[in-house]
Design an enzyme around this catalytic site. Structure first.
Site, PDB file in Angstrom:
ATOM      1  N   SER A  61      31.878  15.752 -21.688  1.00 42.11           N
ATOM      2  CA  SER A  61      32.383  15.585 -23.052  1.00 42.11           C
ATOM      3  C   SER A  61      33.491  14.557 -23.187  1.00 42.11           C
ATOM      4  CB  SER A  61      32.860  16.932 -23.592  1.00 42.11           C
ATOM      5  OG  SER A  61      33.817  17.497 -22.716  1.00 42.11           O
ATOM      6  N   GLU A  98      44.085  18.785 -36.813  1.00 49.71           N
ATOM      7  CA  GLU A  98      44.787  19.459 -35.727  1.00 49.71           C
ATOM      8  C   GLU A  98      44.277  18.856 -34.432  1.00 49.71           C
ATOM      9  OE1 GLU A  98      41.938  20.507 -36.879  1.00 49.71           O
ATOM     10  OE2 GLU A  98      40.879  20.732 -34.962  1.00 49.71           O
ATOM     11  N   LYS A 140      34.467  13.636 -29.577  1.00 52.55           N
ATOM     12  CA  LYS A 140      35.125  14.003 -30.833  1.00 52.55           C
ATOM     13  C   LYS A 140      34.861  12.995 -31.953  1.00 52.55           C
ATOM     14  CE  LYS A 140      37.279  17.837 -29.669  1.00 52.55           C
ATOM     15  NZ  LYS A 140      36.879  19.122 -30.301  1.00 52.55           N
TER      16      LYS A 140
END
Lengths: 264, 400
Positions: free
Chosen positions: B377, B111, B89
């Site tokens: 991830s 968010e 991220k």
């Protein structure tokens, strides 16, 4: 038959009161009662919300009414059948407001056809892109004599406002400030400058100011700068009470429309 | 470049910007400026410096020997779990914070589902000295407590969202409402390849560093830049977008997207959008989403907060429709088994999201010569409470 919004604005261009309520709220079969009572009480236009699971531009009050209406079993199909039943008993212009996704699923042409059949005059679809309307849907809306109403905010550029004015044949929805629905209009100097700036554009269409119009004083303030105003969240709060629904509606509309000499 | 976004913001039939007027000026400003800003040399220099020295890139491409033996193929893990803050991220948030500064914004909103994007946003806001507000579904604040604490420690305000299903979809709604109310000073850092154009493309470009590195690393290790498969999990789809990006127009590379089936695709508790979704509009984008016949958005389910989303990004909807990517759905149970598997085989505790991608290895027909790149991830530390509860339940004598 001429679009009722067009007729109305030819005859009256001041102190217009447009009231929003959510279809199927507070109860599934409230739609017709609320509509008839609003007309009798003196509303000039009604805007009926088609409830949606994810109403992005709405504050907590209208969100909650959407959730409740969906729980009550409200749907676009149901709303059309309610309107078909009640339309002969009311003559004021009716606008449907809702988000694009449920309309897409219904089918845009089918939606327009049904809306026209049950006597709807205007539509507010806040997430319909202006260029998509212009390039794809304009002929369809014209065919069914439906007026699409666009929002203008304090951040909307003049060029875009002019374009919206060109594409509009009823009124422009002037969003009072940067907010979701339900934040009160304070009438600070920045806001008044914005209203004045829009007024000075001398647009061909009338403007109704919405978002944060909640009572007599905010309604009157809005009417100084525009042809009228739209009340939503404050009215939803009034009809949350299922008891004495009609009486509460009459009283609220009377208060909002009370002449200036009566002190609030 | 048939899989890239077109000049109108669409991937085939998917994409666009379906937003209320209140958001139009901000989104339009972004649309007009994002490419120019991102590819300006000074921006790239600052971004590459941060990716190297702050995020810790390039992340390793690790040949997982014991995993490879088990699945009888050559499996490489792209170690995004080793990036600063523990997931991919941050690739996007580093890029967007630099962009926000160039746009003159002073306040950041985001968010978050699993909390990884929230943490990554809070991190870059601390770095840049900008105010940060993160919207997070109330249910997610409870199942991802450590990440809430991390965000707060980093100086962010975490707002628990109590509307709707109280998960990622509703957190996104609330962030959008915040942006409507604060259009002038605020930039919204969307964490996935969702939302109105240009967000899906912008986020994909920031995540594309993943496949850019893989190409080079695989060339060094295997003597070829293209693997046979690239495998990644898809909620909104940002890590998959990054892992696929430089392979989109390389037809010899098979792309595998893995969705969360929740309790099972047909159970009513699922987040497998490619199976259960139909064309519609969610969060400003035309894409596949889970909805009722009336067009009401359905509340999804997945044990993994990061995949608990009722739509997929428009790029992935296009990859699905064209058959460019093959989609699998993996249940909660299957994913949890892979959490345990990777922990014990390779000494790597994966995020439950990434474990979904691992489980797809069971369903792919792999040959011993196949080279598979699996995008790991994120790391699983944030999921420890969920993992411990799950293991306790299945280890009870008569438990399932």
């Amino acid at each position: 038959m001429e679009n009722r919004l067009v007729t109305l604005f030819r005859e009256k261009r001041e102190n217009l009161l447009n009231v929003y309520f959510t279809a199927g709220f507070p109860e599934l079969e409230s739609t017709g009662v609320v509509l008839k009572t609003l007309e009798a009480a003196g509303a000039d236009i009604v805007e009926i919300g088609m409830p949606y699971s994810d109403p992005l531009a709405d504050g907590p009050t209208i969100q909650a009414s959407n959730t409740e209406a969906l729980r009550n079993g409200m749907s676009i199909r149901k709303l059309f059948s309610q309107l078909a039943e009640v339309r002969a008993q009311v003559s004021l212009p009716i606008i449907l407001m809702g988000y694009l996704n449920p309309v897409l699923q219904f089918g845009i042409e089918q939606f327009c056809q049904e809306a026209a059949r049950v006597g709807v005059d205007g539509l507010i679809l806040p997430d319909m892109p202006l260029h998509e309307y212009e390039e794809e849907y304009l002929p369809l809306f014209q065919k069914y004599n439906l007026s699409l109403i666009f929002l203008v905010t304090p951040q909307t550029a003049e060029e875009r406002i002019r374009k919206i004015d060109d594409l509009t044949n009823s009124f422009i929805y002037l969003v009072s400030s940067a907010s979701t629905t339900g934040i009160k209009v304070g009438g600070d100097s920045k806001q008044l400058q914005y209203f004045q700036r829009i007024q000075n554009l001398n647009l061909k269409n009338p403007k109704l100011i919405g978002f944060g119009i909640s009572d007599r004083s905010s309604f009157q303030l809005a009417c100084k700068y525009a042809e009228g105003a739209i009340i939503g969240s404050a009215f939803i709060k009034v009809i949350q009470e299922k008891e004495n629904l009609e009486q509460n509606i009459r009283q609220f509309i009377q208060e909002v429309k009370a002449p200036e000499s009566v002190s609030a | 470049m048939k899989y890239s976004v077109d000049e109108r913001g669409y991937y085939g039939n998917y994409g666009g910007a379906y937003i209320p007027e209140m958001l139009y000026p901000n989104v339009e400003e972004l649309r007009q400026k994002y490419l120019e800003i991102i590819y300006e040399p000074g921006f790239q220099e600052e971004l590459q410096g941060l990716l190297r020295d702050y995020v810790g890139r390039p992340t390793p491409l690790y040949y997982a020997q014991r995993l490879s033996e088990k699945f009888k193929a050559k499996i490489y893990l792209k170690r995004e779990d080793l990036a600063h803050t523990g997931a991919h991220k941050i690739n996007n948030t580093v890029g967007q914070i630099l962009l926000a500064k160039r746009l003159g914004k002073t306040r950041i909103i985001a968010e978050t589902g699993a909390g990884q994007h929230g943490v990554a946003t809070a991190t870059v806001c601390a770095l840049a000295g900008l105010e940060c507000v993160v919207y997070m579904g109330k249910i997610d604040t409870e199942r991802q407590k450590p990440n809430v604490a991390r965000m707060q420690l980093l100086g962010a305000t975490v707002v628990p969202v109590t509307s709707g299903s109280q998960t990622l979809k509703d957190a996104t709604n609330e962030a959008i409402r915040d942006w409507i109310s604060n259009p002038e000073d605020t930039h919204y850092i969307i964490g996935s390849v969702v939302g109105p154009h240009p967000y899906p493309d912008m986020v994909a470009r920031f995540q594309a560093v993943i496949s850019e590195e893989v190409k080079q690393q695989l060339q060094e290790k295997e003597g070829r830049a293209n693997p046979d498969y690239v495998v990644a999990c898809v909620g909104g789809g940002s890590n998959a977008a990054g892992a696929f990006y430089h392979y989109l127009n390389e037809p010899d590379v098979k792309l595998v997207a893995v969705e969360a089936a929740g309790h099972g695709v047909e159970t009513g508790f699922s987040a497998a959008t490619s199976v259960l979704g139909t064309l519609g509009i969610i969060h400003g984008s035309k894409t596949l989403l889970m909805q009722t016949e009336d067009g009401q958005i359905v509340e999804p389910h997945s044990i993994s907060a990061g995949l608990d989303y009722p739509g997929i990004g428009p790029m992935h909807a296009h990859l699905w429709e064209t058959g460019r990517a093959k989609f699998f759905s993996i249940t909660d149970d299957e994913a949890m088994q892979s959490v345990v598997l990777l922990s014990r085989l390779e000494g790597i505790i994966p995020a439950i999201e990434s474990a979904h991608a691992l489980s797809a290895l069971n369903k792919m027909e792999l040959k011993p010569t196949d080279v598979v790149v699996l995008n790991l991830s994120g790391r699983g530390d944030k999921d420890l409470a969920t993992i411990i509860n799950y293991l306790e339940d299945i280890e009870k004598p008569n438990g399932e």
